[in-house]
Design an enzyme around this catalytic site. Sequence first.
Site, PDB file in Angstrom:
ATOM      1  N   PRO A   2       0.833  -1.214   0.000  1.00 17.59           N
ATOM      2  CA  PRO A   2       0.000   0.000   0.000  1.00 17.59           C
ATOM      3  C   PRO A   2       0.864   1.259   0.000  1.00 17.59           C
ATOM      4  O   PRO A   2       1.732   1.420   0.849  1.00 17.59           O
ATOM      5  CB  PRO A   2      -0.816  -0.100   1.291  1.00 17.59           C
ATOM      6  CG  PRO A   2      -0.328  -1.292   2.025  1.00 17.59           C
ATOM      7  CD  PRO A   2       0.643  -2.039   1.186  1.00 17.59           C
ATOM      8  N   GLU A   3       0.669   2.100  -0.989  1.00 15.62           N
ATOM      9  CA  GLU A   3       1.371   3.380  -1.038  1.00 15.62           C
ATOM     10  C   GLU A   3       0.405   4.471  -0.571  1.00 15.62           C
ATOM     11  O   GLU A   3      -0.738   4.192  -0.227  1.00 15.62           O
ATOM     12  CB  GLU A   3       1.878   3.635  -2.456  1.00 15.62           C
ATOM     13  CG  GLU A   3       2.927   2.584  -2.869  1.00 15.62           C
ATOM     14  CD  GLU A   3       4.067   3.169  -3.689  1.00 15.62           C
ATOM     15  OE1 GLU A   3       4.482   4.308  -3.429  1.00 15.62           O
ATOM     16  OE2 GLU A   3       4.536   2.471  -4.596  1.00 15.62           O
TER      17      GLU A   3
END
Length: 270
Positions: A2-3
Amino acid sequence: MPELPEVETTRRGIAPHLVGRSVTGVVVRDHRLRWPVPAGLGRHLVGQPLEAVERRAKYLLLRFPTGTVLLHLGMSGSLRIVGAATPADTHDHVDLVFGAQALRLRDPRRFGSIHWVTGDPARHPLLARLGPEPLGEGFDAACLHAAAHRRRVAAKTLLMDSHVVVGVGNIYANESLFRAGIRPTRRSDRLTRADCERLVKAVRTVLKEAIAVGGTTLRDFVREDGSPGYFVSDLRVYGRGGETCPVCGAVLKTTRLGQRATVYCPKCQR
Ligand SMILES: [Zn+2]
């Protein structure tokens, strides 16, 4: 992994379901995340209303009257809203229960983390030394230019340094440099003020587009089938090494910078 856009999408996805509701229980099935889940978490939280869900870098801040839950999704974490009685899967390690609903953390690789913080969370060691938010006013061409000239690193390394700006991971660094026409390997002290102007704009555009795409997947946060609801926005270079540049048609090159896959157009990016 997850960015920032996924974390921001998660924030927007969960907040409307939970803000204003009180915690009725905390279930910790496995406390062994990157750091142990605090033993007294239930004691701190039960009975308290969730006041807000905020984000700083890739941390989510669940604000309660007496403190803040600081949550990181690590490499593989995801949050969903589930019915409190929904059976947990192997990797569903923590539930914060809000009556009939629960906020459920799934994290197969267990690099995520949960901290309980009293006082100002901005002063917590995990947050205190972070650079400005990429979508906030603190990130501008002047500060980027100054940081670029204090360091002599590759432009991409500069962009991924969380002391310079937070939340620009590998995918979005590649995309931003492509849009700004800057080669990832260009030495940071050779970036001009105009380069920095373009780069700041590109970072903001790329992240905003990804968040907008994420908005269309918000329903995933209330689905119970376990899909985390991450997404890939319109990526022009990342993962496309060997393909043709969407702007000029040259073959995109792949290299490695700081162990991370780096893709660029040899014609468009100087
Ligand atoms: Zn090109």
